[in-house]
Design an enzyme around this catalytic site. Structure first.
Site, PDB file in Angstrom:
ATOM      1  N   TYR A 199      -6.654   1.918   2.340  1.00  0.00           N
ATOM      2  CA  TYR A 199      -6.521   1.362   0.996  1.00  0.00           C
ATOM      3  C   TYR A 199      -7.725   0.501   0.618  1.00  0.00           C
ATOM      4  O   TYR A 199      -8.290  -0.230   1.437  1.00  0.00           O
ATOM      5  CB  TYR A 199      -5.242   0.507   0.895  1.00  0.00           C
ATOM      6  CG  TYR A 199      -5.070  -0.129  -0.470  1.00  0.00           C
ATOM      7  CD1 TYR A 199      -4.501   0.589  -1.510  1.00  0.00           C
ATOM      8  CD2 TYR A 199      -5.520  -1.430  -0.724  1.00  0.00           C
ATOM      9  CE1 TYR A 199      -4.363   0.026  -2.778  1.00  0.00           C
ATOM     10  CE2 TYR A 199      -5.388  -2.000  -1.985  1.00  0.00           C
ATOM     11  CZ  TYR A 199      -4.816  -1.266  -3.006  1.00  0.00           C
ATOM     12  OH  TYR A 199      -4.678  -1.819  -4.253  1.00  0.00           O
ATOM     13  N   GLN A 257      -6.298   0.388  -7.412  1.00  0.00           N
ATOM     14  CA  GLN A 257      -5.368  -0.161  -8.399  1.00  0.00           C
ATOM     15  C   GLN A 257      -5.667   0.391  -9.796  1.00  0.00           C
ATOM     16  O   GLN A 257      -4.776   0.503 -10.627  1.00  0.00           O
ATOM     17  CB  GLN A 257      -5.485  -1.692  -8.397  1.00  0.00           C
ATOM     18  CG  GLN A 257      -4.685  -2.380  -9.465  1.00  0.00           C
ATOM     19  CD  GLN A 257      -4.640  -3.878  -9.238  1.00  0.00           C
ATOM     20  OE1 GLN A 257      -4.030  -4.357  -8.291  1.00  0.00           O
ATOM     21  NE2 GLN A 257      -5.312  -4.627 -10.089  1.00  0.00           N
ATOM     22  N   ASN A 284      -6.253  16.418 -45.713  1.00  0.00           N
ATOM     23  CA  ASN A 284      -7.013  16.548 -44.463  1.00  0.00           C
ATOM     24  C   ASN A 284      -6.130  16.862 -43.255  1.00  0.00           C
ATOM     25  O   ASN A 284      -4.987  16.434 -43.186  1.00  0.00           O
ATOM     26  CB  ASN A 284      -7.785  15.249 -44.196  1.00  0.00           C
ATOM     27  CG  ASN A 284      -8.872  15.013 -45.227  1.00  0.00           C
ATOM     28  OD1 ASN A 284      -9.430  15.973 -45.763  1.00  0.00           O
ATOM     29  ND2 ASN A 284      -9.150  13.769 -45.515  1.00  0.00           N
ATOM     30  N   THR A 332     -14.278  37.413 -32.197  1.00  0.00           N
ATOM     31  CA  THR A 332     -15.046  37.015 -31.019  1.00  0.00           C
ATOM     32  C   THR A 332     -16.299  36.364 -31.588  1.00  0.00           C
ATOM     33  O   THR A 332     -16.771  36.778 -32.665  1.00  0.00           O
ATOM     34  CB  THR A 332     -15.448  38.216 -30.122  1.00  0.00           C
ATOM     35  OG1 THR A 332     -16.310  39.068 -30.879  1.00  0.00           O
ATOM     36  CG2 THR A 332     -14.232  39.022 -29.669  1.00  0.00           C
ATOM     37  N   HIS A 333     -16.788  35.358 -30.926  1.00  0.00           N
ATOM     38  CA  HIS A 333     -17.948  34.584 -31.442  1.00  0.00           C
ATOM     39  C   HIS A 333     -17.665  34.018 -32.838  1.00  0.00           C
ATOM     40  O   HIS A 333     -18.602  33.814 -33.615  1.00  0.00           O
ATOM     41  CB  HIS A 333     -19.216  35.431 -31.508  1.00  0.00           C
ATOM     42  CG  HIS A 333     -19.463  36.266 -30.296  1.00  0.00           C
ATOM     43  ND1 HIS A 333     -20.217  35.821 -29.224  1.00  0.00           N
ATOM     44  CD2 HIS A 333     -19.023  37.505 -29.962  1.00  0.00           C
ATOM     45  CE1 HIS A 333     -20.254  36.767 -28.296  1.00  0.00           C
ATOM     46  NE2 HIS A 333     -19.520  37.800 -28.713  1.00  0.00           N
ATOM     47  N   SER A 340      -7.622  11.413 -48.760  1.00  0.00           N
ATOM     48  CA  SER A 340      -8.865  10.657 -48.622  1.00  0.00           C
ATOM     49  C   SER A 340      -8.742   9.390 -49.452  1.00  0.00           C
ATOM     50  O   SER A 340      -8.120   9.384 -50.518  1.00  0.00           O
ATOM     51  CB  SER A 340     -10.028  11.515 -49.121  1.00  0.00           C
ATOM     52  OG  SER A 340     -11.081  10.676 -49.546  1.00  0.00           O
ATOM     53  N   LYS A 342      -3.790   3.723 -11.843  1.00  0.00           N
ATOM     54  CA  LYS A 342      -2.609   3.802 -12.710  1.00  0.00           C
ATOM     55  C   LYS A 342      -2.976   3.803 -14.182  1.00  0.00           C
ATOM     56  O   LYS A 342      -2.305   4.425 -14.994  1.00  0.00           O
ATOM     57  CB  LYS A 342      -1.665   2.643 -12.399  1.00  0.00           C
ATOM     58  CG  LYS A 342      -0.858   2.905 -11.142  1.00  0.00           C
ATOM     59  CD  LYS A 342      -0.128   1.699 -10.645  1.00  0.00           C
ATOM     60  CE  LYS A 342      -1.054   0.647 -10.096  1.00  0.00           C
ATOM     61  NZ  LYS A 342      -1.830   1.084  -8.918  1.00  0.00           N
ATOM     62  N   LYS A 384      -8.457  15.679 -51.747  1.00  0.00           N
ATOM     63  CA  LYS A 384      -8.460  16.043 -50.330  1.00  0.00           C
ATOM     64  C   LYS A 384      -7.076  16.047 -49.683  1.00  0.00           C
ATOM     65  O   LYS A 384      -6.239  15.217 -49.972  1.00  0.00           O
ATOM     66  CB  LYS A 384      -9.349  15.063 -49.524  1.00  0.00           C
ATOM     67  CG  LYS A 384     -10.819  15.181 -49.808  1.00  0.00           C
ATOM     68  CD  LYS A 384     -11.439  16.489 -49.347  1.00  0.00           C
ATOM     69  CE  LYS A 384     -11.510  16.632 -47.850  1.00  0.00           C
ATOM     70  NZ  LYS A 384     -12.563  15.823 -47.247  1.00  0.00           N
ATOM     71  N   ASN A 402       0.820  -1.221   0.000  1.00  0.00           N
ATOM     72  CA  ASN A 402       0.000   0.000   0.000  1.00  0.00           C
ATOM     73  C   ASN A 402       0.854   1.271   0.000  1.00  0.00           C
ATOM     74  O   ASN A 402       0.590   2.203  -0.753  1.00  0.00           O
ATOM     75  CB  ASN A 402      -0.946   0.009   1.205  1.00  0.00           C
ATOM     76  CG  ASN A 402      -1.910  -1.168   1.168  1.00  0.00           C
ATOM     77  OD1 ASN A 402      -1.973  -1.882   0.168  1.00  0.00           O
ATOM     78  ND2 ASN A 402      -2.644  -1.376   2.246  1.00  0.00           N
TER      79      ASN A 402
END
Ligand code: ARG
Length: 456
Positions: free
Chosen positions: A316, A321, A284, A154-155, A276, A324, A282, A109
């Site tokens: 614990y 576990q 991309n 903006t927007h 593509s 991770k 294309k 632990n």
């Protein structure tokens, strides 16, 4: 056979073992695990709990186990429950009874909590380095595009002209705050939980500060229950990764837009674009799209770990576990996305002349006229109204601001004079900005100087 199972009459069912084994993920922490064990055993020697001959033997063997795992010579699989048990079993296989002393006054632990903190520390340093690399790329493009004017939005509606360098510098500042957040997280990560044992400490006369010092850590997590049961430092790192990814995702979104035919501003190098399978024309922006998309993984990890922890009683619980998986997923994804974005950007051409002509005389300069009237002592709100009428006029006449005659200007306000036309180029709007941190050439140059000094 696991190290803990003498009280059991049966071995763990294979399905249960496979289900509960974490070695596929925590195996990646073998280095941290071994460093922690070495510090632990050196402390046991100093405290005369283990003899120095035994200690030396353990350290030497752990080092060779470390080498063999690194080189791939020593392998583990799901039948090994986790990396901690695997290494201890391997040690005992090699040096017999002496190996069995390593785990004195320690539990998995506190061991796993330590491994994770060591990993967090290492990855904070690595993330900082990679972020700095990206900042350098952004700076290089800023320097190259000191004079490139683009519409600021903006927007996502065109608002006012800005320097492209100013736009990129904004990202350098954002990423700098991510570095600050990492530095801050480091302060909390840099404490050792080792010696908290299973949950309540130990009766063996250990020296927790000593093992922490050997590990180069700034102190210990004092309360033993806290030491083994808290994961907030990990949550903090994943949340920082989430902010980094949010920043990267915004940049990616802009790259996708800029590379579109509609914007025609950015051109990716063939080596960082894809075609593509159906449409031959294309090209991309997949790399930017994938960075934007992978942001979901990191946010997912944040929600994942918060959910794991939210109702766990102290101390614990095995649920932990799972932490991770999220930690590694978030860190690895973020690092990869930072690196690939740096690569993509340094292989992208930006069209210097794309916007400037178009912006001259455009409605993006309306605010210049408001400021013009304000300087002539017209109250701001009134100036705003006057220019609003002008905008209406240009729209109805389908003309640019610099195509309206002075006579027409004067009809709207007698304060307008011939010099108003001086304010109707994109360049003049940049030059005339005087406030600190604005997009003016001078202020942008100052920022470039500042970052050149910091980053080199
Ligand atoms: N593999 C475990 C984990 O990562 C190690 C700690 C196990 N502790 C326990 N009491 N079963 O969480």
């Amino acid at each position: 056979m696991p190290t803990w199972n003498s009280r059991f009459k049966k071995e763990l069912d294979n399905q249960a073992l496979k289900f509960s084994s974490s070695i596929e993920i925590d195996g990646k922490l073998f280095n941290e695990d071994i460093s922690g064990s070495i510090a632990h055993v050196k402390m046991l020697v100093k405290q005369k709990i283990v003899s120095s001959a035994e200690g030396n033997k353990i350290v030497k063997t752990l080092e060779s186990i470390r080498k063999e795992i690194s080189s791939g010579k020593l392998k583990y699989n799901w039948q090994n429950e986790d990396i901690h048990s695997f290494i201890e079993e391997e040690l005992t296989k090699r040096i017999g009874i002496t190996g069995k002393k390593l785990h004195t006054s320690r539990s998995r632990n506190d061991q796993v909590a330590l491994d994770e903190r060591l990993y967090v520390k290492k990855e904070i340093l690595s993330l900082k380095k990679i972020i700095t690399g990206l900042q350098k790329v952004l700076l290089k493009i800023s320097i190259k595009h000191k004079g490139t004017i683009i519409p600021g939005y903006t927007h996502l509606q065109r608002a006012q002209p800005v320097l492209f360098a100013h736009h990129l510098l904004a990202y350098i500042w954002m990423f700098e705050r991510d570095i600050e957040r990492l530095n801050d997280c480091m302060k909390r990560a840099d404490k050792s939980p080792l010696g908290a044992a299973a949950l309540s400490g130990t009766t063996i006369p250990i020296d927790r500060n000593y093992s922490a010092k050997l590990l180069g850590m700034k102190g210990i997590v004092l309360n033993s229950l806290d030491a083994v049961s808290s994961r907030d430092v990990i949550i903090e790192l994943i949340s920082i990764c989430s902010v980094i990814m949010m920043n990267l995702s915004r940049l990616s979104e802009e790259l996708v837009l800029w590379s579109s035919q509609e914007f025609s501003f950015a051109q990716f190098d063939d080596s960082f674009a894809t075609g593509s399978s159906l449409m031959p024309q294309k090209k991309n922006p997949d790399i930017a799209e994938l960075v934007r998309g992978k942001t979901g993984r990191v946010y997912g990890s944040l929600i994942g770990i918060l959910t794991i922890m939210k109702s766990l009683p102290l101390a614990y619980n095995r649920d932990m576990q799972e932490d991770k998986y999220h930690l590694l997923e978030a860190v690895n994804t973020t690092k990869e996305c930072l690196q690939v974005t740096a690569g993509l950007l340094s292989h992208t051409k930006f069209n210097k002349d794309r916007f400037e002509k178009e912006l001259n005389g455009s409605l993006l300069l309306s605010t210049e006229l408001v400021d013009y009237l304000v300087r002539k002592n017209i109250p701001f709100r009134e100036a705003h109204n006057i220019v609003g009428k002008l905008v209406e006029l240009t729209v109805s006449k389908q003309k640019k601001l610099n195509e309206i005659t002075l006579a027409d200007y004067k009809k709207i306000s007698p304060k307008f004079e011939k010099d108003l036309y001086n304010y109707l180029t994109a360049k003049s709007s940049i030059i005339n900005r005087t406030s600190k941190g604005s997009t003016s050439y001078k202020e942008v140059e100052n920022q470039i100087k500042f970052w050149t000094k910091i980053l080199h």
